[in-house]
Design a protein around this motif. Sequence first.
Motif, short mmCIF file in Angstrom:
data_model
loop_
_atom_site.label_atom_id
_atom_site.label_comp_id
_atom_site.label_asym_id
_atom_site.label_seq_id
_atom_site.Cartn_x
_atom_site.Cartn_y
_atom_site.Cartn_z
N ASP A 282 35.35 60.98 81.45
CA ASP A 282 36.21 60.93 80.25
C ASP A 282 37.67 60.63 80.56
O ASP A 282 38.58 61.24 79.98
CB ASP A 282 36.10 62.25 79.45
N LEU A 283 37.90 59.65 81.45
CA LEU A 283 39.27 59.22 81.69
C LEU A 283 39.87 58.76 80.37
O LEU A 283 39.25 58.01 79.61
CB LEU A 283 39.31 58.07 82.71
N GLY A 284 41.07 59.21 80.10
CA GLY A 284 41.74 58.88 78.85
C GLY A 284 41.85 60.08 77.93
O GLY A 284 42.57 60.03 76.94
N THR A 285 41.13 61.16 78.25
CA THR A 285 41.22 62.37 77.43
C THR A 285 42.30 63.32 77.95
O THR A 285 42.64 64.28 77.26
CB THR A 285 39.88 63.13 77.38
N GLU A 286 42.82 63.04 79.14
CA GLU A 286 43.86 63.89 79.71
C GLU A 286 45.19 63.61 79.01
O GLU A 286 45.38 62.57 78.40
CB GLU A 286 43.99 63.64 81.22
N MET A 287 46.10 64.56 79.12
CA MET A 287 47.45 64.38 78.58
C MET A 287 48.11 63.25 79.35
O MET A 287 48.19 63.30 80.58
CB MET A 287 48.26 65.67 78.73
N GLY A 288 48.55 62.23 78.66
CA GLY A 288 49.15 61.09 79.33
C GLY A 288 50.64 61.28 79.53
O GLY A 288 51.38 61.45 78.57
N ASN A 289 51.06 61.28 80.78
CA ASN A 289 52.48 61.33 81.12
C ASN A 289 52.66 60.73 82.51
O ASN A 289 51.68 60.36 83.17
CB ASN A 289 53.03 62.76 81.03
N ASN A 290 53.90 60.62 82.94
CA ASN A 290 54.16 60.00 84.25
C ASN A 290 53.49 60.75 85.39
O ASN A 290 53.05 60.14 86.36
CB ASN A 290 55.67 59.91 84.50
N PHE A 291 53.41 62.07 85.27
CA PHE A 291 52.80 62.87 86.34
C PHE A 291 51.31 62.55 86.48
O PHE A 291 50.82 62.31 87.58
CB PHE A 291 53.01 64.37 86.08
N THR A 292 50.57 62.53 85.35
CA THR A 292 49.14 62.27 85.44
C THR A 292 48.87 60.84 85.89
O THR A 292 47.93 60.60 86.65
CB THR A 292 48.41 62.56 84.11
N VAL A 293 49.69 59.89 85.45
CA VAL A 293 49.53 58.51 85.89
C VAL A 293 49.76 58.41 87.40
O VAL A 293 49.00 57.75 88.11
CB VAL A 293 50.46 57.56 85.10
N SER A 294 50.77 59.11 87.88
CA SER A 294 51.05 59.11 89.31
C SER A 294 49.90 59.72 90.10
O SER A 294 49.50 59.20 91.16
CB SER A 294 52.35 59.89 89.56
N CYS A 295 49.34 60.81 89.59
CA CYS A 295 48.20 61.46 90.27
C CYS A 295 46.97 60.55 90.27
O CYS A 295 46.29 60.44 91.29
CB CYS A 295 47.86 62.78 89.59
N LEU A 296 46.70 59.91 89.14
CA LEU A 296 45.55 59.00 89.06
C LEU A 296 45.72 57.86 90.05
O LEU A 296 44.77 57.52 90.78
CB LEU A 296 45.39 58.46 87.64
N TYR A 297 46.89 57.28 90.12
CA TYR A 297 47.14 56.21 91.09
C TYR A 297 46.90 56.73 92.51
O TYR A 297 46.24 56.06 93.32
CB TYR A 297 48.57 55.68 90.96
N ASN A 298 47.41 57.90 92.81
CA ASN A 298 47.25 58.48 94.15
C ASN A 298 45.77 58.67 94.49
O ASN A 298 45.34 58.31 95.59
CB ASN A 298 48.00 59.82 94.22
N ILE A 299 45.00 59.21 93.56
CA ILE A 299 43.58 59.41 93.80
C ILE A 299 42.88 58.08 94.04
O ILE A 299 42.16 57.91 95.04
CB ILE A 299 42.91 60.15 92.61
N ILE A 300 43.06 57.14 93.13
CA ILE A 300 42.36 55.86 93.23
C ILE A 300 42.78 55.11 94.49
O ILE A 300 41.94 54.65 95.27
CB ILE A 300 42.60 55.00 91.97
N ASN A 301 44.07 54.98 94.71
CA ASN A 301 44.56 54.19 95.83
C ASN A 301 44.16 54.82 97.17
O ASN A 301 43.72 54.11 98.08
CB ASN A 301 46.07 54.03 95.75
N THR A 302 44.29 56.13 97.29
CA THR A 302 43.91 56.80 98.54
C THR A 302 42.43 56.62 98.82
O THR A 302 42.03 56.32 99.96
CB THR A 302 44.29 58.29 98.48
N ARG A 303 41.60 56.80 97.80
CA ARG A 303 40.15 56.66 98.01
C ARG A 303 39.78 55.21 98.35
O ARG A 303 38.93 54.97 99.19
CB ARG A 303 39.38 57.18 96.80
N LEU A 304 40.42 54.25 97.70
CA LEU A 304 40.17 52.85 98.04
C LEU A 304 40.54 52.58 99.49
O LEU A 304 39.79 51.92 100.22
CB LEU A 304 40.94 51.92 97.11
#
Length: 182
Positions: A111-133
């Motif tokens: 359910d990506l997109g149900t989280e509160m959208g702000n700069n912090f969550t966007v930064s965390c999502l980028y960190n998760i995706i980029n690190t795992r890639l």
Amino acid sequence: FDNYVPTYQKDKNAVENAEMIVTFCRHYAENFGDKAQNLLFIGGTGLGKTHLSAAITGGVIRRGYDVVCETAQNPFSDFEYERFGRGYNRDENEESRTDKYFDCDLLIIDDLGTEMGNNFTVSCLYNIINTRLNKGKAVIINTNLTRDDLRKRYDERITSRLFGEFLPIMFLGRDMRELKLD
């Protein structure tokens, strides 16, 4: 996988789509390994994205791999706790709440997109995706958002990775929970 019923869909194209997806997901779980693809499940509510993610989770765990499957809000809450809750008074014996998102063999974000959208969550999502890639570790992301919605909600660094490094799986049809009532 056995209790996923594509024939709840009344439309022939939606049934064929669902049958193709469940076959693909079963194969994914049965053949999961170090070079597993990243998947982006896109579609409306009630089409089986979470159901099939849970089925993949079970299949991959039975094969001996470590899987973390979380609703989108949970990783961001864990990152928020690590950043703001623990602060500088960290107990060195306390285990990090976020390491699991980087270390597991397969990470599923539901359910990506149900989280509160702000700069912090966007930064965390980028960190998760980029690190795992960068580590070559598989990710499955489920969302009800369309491609355009994803582009509007997340910055280009994230959507470029989602659309370039993930195999999009498009779910079609009507909400199966509602169809069961018909």
